[in-house]
Scaffold this motif. Sequence first.
Motif, PDB file in Angstrom:
ATOM      1  N   SER A  33      11.595  77.894 139.326  1.00  0.00           N
ATOM      2  CA  SER A  33      12.980  78.117 139.579  1.00  0.00           C
ATOM      3  C   SER A  33      13.400  77.506 141.061  1.00  0.00           C
ATOM      4  O   SER A  33      12.514  77.665 142.124  1.00  0.00           O
ATOM      5  N   GLY A  34      14.450  76.848 141.439  1.00  0.00           N
ATOM      6  CA  GLY A  34      14.924  76.341 142.297  1.00  0.00           C
ATOM      7  C   GLY A  34      15.299  77.310 143.454  1.00  0.00           C
ATOM      8  O   GLY A  34      16.089  78.191 142.982  1.00  0.00           O
ATOM      9  N   ASP A  35      15.261  76.986 144.771  1.00  0.00           N
ATOM     10  CA  ASP A  35      15.599  77.880 145.689  1.00  0.00           C
ATOM     11  C   ASP A  35      16.172  77.150 146.678  1.00  0.00           C
ATOM     12  O   ASP A  35      15.328  76.488 147.665  1.00  0.00           O
ATOM     13  N   GLY A  36      17.419  77.080 146.908  1.00  0.00           N
ATOM     14  CA  GLY A  36      18.264  76.167 148.013  1.00  0.00           C
ATOM     15  C   GLY A  36      17.815  76.631 149.329  1.00  0.00           C
ATOM     16  O   GLY A  36      18.071  75.904 150.374  1.00  0.00           O
ATOM     17  N   ALA A  37      17.205  77.790 149.613  1.00  0.00           N
ATOM     18  CA  ALA A  37      16.739  78.120 150.874  1.00  0.00           C
ATOM     19  C   ALA A  37      15.735  77.853 151.351  1.00  0.00           C
ATOM     20  O   ALA A  37      15.283  78.061 152.563  1.00  0.00           O
ATOM     21  N   LYS A  38      14.764  77.326 150.524  1.00  0.00           N
ATOM     22  CA  LYS A  38      13.487  76.839 150.963  1.00  0.00           C
ATOM     23  C   LYS A  38      13.433  75.206 151.024  1.00  0.00           C
ATOM     24  O   LYS A  38      13.816  74.374 150.449  1.00  0.00           O
ATOM     25  N   GLN A  78       9.769  72.715 148.849  1.00  0.00           N
ATOM     26  CA  GLN A  78       9.348  73.722 147.871  1.00  0.00           C
ATOM     27  C   GLN A  78       8.438  72.884 146.749  1.00  0.00           C
ATOM     28  O   GLN A  78       8.549  71.679 146.414  1.00  0.00           O
ATOM     29  N   ARG A 116      16.986  69.285 148.933  1.00  0.00           N
ATOM     30  CA  ARG A 116      16.246  70.562 148.535  1.00  0.00           C
ATOM     31  C   ARG A 116      16.626  70.847 147.059  1.00  0.00           C
ATOM     32  O   ARG A 116      17.648  70.156 146.617  1.00  0.00           O
ATOM     33  N   THR A 139      19.294  76.202 143.761  1.00  0.00           N
ATOM     34  CA  THR A 139      19.027  77.607 143.434  1.00  0.00           C
ATOM     35  C   THR A 139      19.404  77.598 141.896  1.00  0.00           C
ATOM     36  O   THR A 139      20.491  77.178 141.359  1.00  0.00           O
ATOM     37  N   ILE A 160      17.390  79.232 137.815  1.00  0.00           N
ATOM     38  CA  ILE A 160      16.522  80.276 137.210  1.00  0.00           C
ATOM     39  C   ILE A 160      15.920  78.980 136.048  1.00  0.00           C
ATOM     40  O   ILE A 160      16.544  78.779 134.983  1.00  0.00           O
ATOM     41  N   GLU A 161      14.536  78.929 136.561  1.00  0.00           N
ATOM     42  CA  GLU A 161      13.633  78.206 135.478  1.00  0.00           C
ATOM     43  C   GLU A 161      14.607  76.832 135.258  1.00  0.00           C
ATOM     44  O   GLU A 161      14.445  76.301 134.258  1.00  0.00           O
ATOM     45  N   ASN A 162      15.025  76.271 136.165  1.00  0.00           N
ATOM     46  CA  ASN A 162      15.851  74.891 136.145  1.00  0.00           C
ATOM     47  C   ASN A 162      14.882  73.741 136.636  1.00  0.00           C
ATOM     48  O   ASN A 162      15.569  72.671 136.705  1.00  0.00           O
TER      49      ASN A 162
END
Length: 587
Positions: free
Chosen positions: A206-211, A214, A285, A288, A290-292
């Motif tokens: 899953s992607g996380d735009g805050a990290k 990644q 980046r 965000t 889920i399992e994308n």
Amino acid sequence: MNPHAPNLLSLDGDYDIADDGWVVIIKPDQTEIIAKPSQVTHVSLAAYGISGKSTQVTLPEGKEWILPSDEPFSTVRETVIYIQSEELELAEEPVEENVCGGTEQLIELDGLFVGLESGRWVIVSGERDIPGTSGVRFSELAMLSSVTQNVQLSGDQSSPLPGDKIHSFIKFADKLAYCFKRDTVTIHGNVVKATHGETRKEVLGSGDGAKALQSFTLKQPPLTYVAAANPSGVDSTLKVFVNDVQWHETRTLAALPSTARNFITKTDDEGKTTVVFGNGREGARLPTGIENIKAEYRNGIGKAGNVKAEQISLLTTRPLGVKEVVNPLRASGGADKENRDQARKNVPLGVKALDRLVSVQDYEDFARIFAGIGKARAVELSDGRRQLVHLTIAGADDIPIDRNSDLFRNLQQALLDFGDPYQAVQLEIRELMLIVISAGISVLPDYQWEPVVTDVRYALLDAFSFDRRELGQDVMLSEVISVIQAVRGVAYVDVDILRGIPEKIADMEHPGQRRLLTPAEIAMKVSGSLMDDSGDPLMDSNGKPLKEPLARVAVNLATNKSSTILPAQLAFLTPEVPETLILNQIS
């Protein structure tokens, strides 16, 4: 009723005769009558003191089987009649001409095959036509230059052959490497290119735009790379999708804009590949979700993919209409990843040419860092018409390389793309030379023979291995003695034989061509016998062959010999042929 008449036959029993059948009558004087009955009846008949069922055959006019001059009784008893005829299909005339290819030879196939067209690749398999030898099979790739559907012409080439059916006729664009016996030839028309690796589809995470930066690791290593005509020689099979939009791999994230949808990959010593995304300044980046983050790639790489001919016979999935599968040609070009020693040697070469090939050395350096290539040697030669750069290559760990393989073709194309467009380049595969060593060894007191000879064998195989030898590097007797003498426990060494067995030699019967050595020639070279100028063994006073190790085994660089450019040779010891290294104990 007379059971026999000139046009009436009464048989000795009841038989089934086809309405459109034929009868053949052979009389006692061997006269033959061939006719198609005009009528066949089944009756009960009494004659000559007996009765029973009989088949009566009425012959057409002009086909009288018994004449007034014939003796009735003997003619009836001795006449033989063949009645149950069978229609035979007309056999096709055999064609015995060898299949050699080329645009001059029109090859007739054994049937009509739709879908064949010029430019199509096919594989020709069969037994080579070698005088005095049989059973040598070979397969090679060939391209069709023309395809026609027609009937065979008669001898004067003016009219169709009577009764012939429409066949496919083909021509090959080039002559085949060998001529094949026609009755053994199979031409495989349904040919597709296959490369190593099993396709995988997986969710990376899953992607996380805050990290920033990644990263995700592929679950099924090693990642497959396929040959490509670029400076590295390979392309990755990895595709990454973020929110169902494809992002693309790049060599570095540095200097990328903040919105660039790119990623880089890193591979550790265990072959695991990690995908790294941008930090928002150099490269975008991940959004965000889920399992994308999804990946599609192939896993599996290395020399294990160099399967032998006809080794593949099963498919993991069978497409509709596919009955069976086989690989008539061996696979080639598959190489393991670089180890650390190879990387240390190749990394400096990558910054010398900077993907621009100007000098002869540039061509050599470019080829040496090309994926799948273990050794390369470039020299400037003349072919009699022009100056050219001749480049000899050897596969990594001496993997097989075929001229029709992706590795060979892509390297050839890359040399043209990144080199001087006006510079002629000739690319050839190395010619193998096996080193033959036979030596007697004396061990020091208190040392056991078995451990010492094992260390000597290991030292020789290492010192004269593929990795440690170069194209065109001679083998010196002093090298052999030095390696053996340096092993702990060796008192002294006496080298009996030092020879090199080349892969090919000049063919005296066909000037300008090379041929494989015969078993007798190999045995003579292995024996270590000295030769005179004519190639005959020299004898001592007792009539025994003189044997003495060569002080130097000459290993040739690429050279122009008799208007033929020969590739560079590579000489090394291989454990796959144990007979080339013989070590004996001196008591």
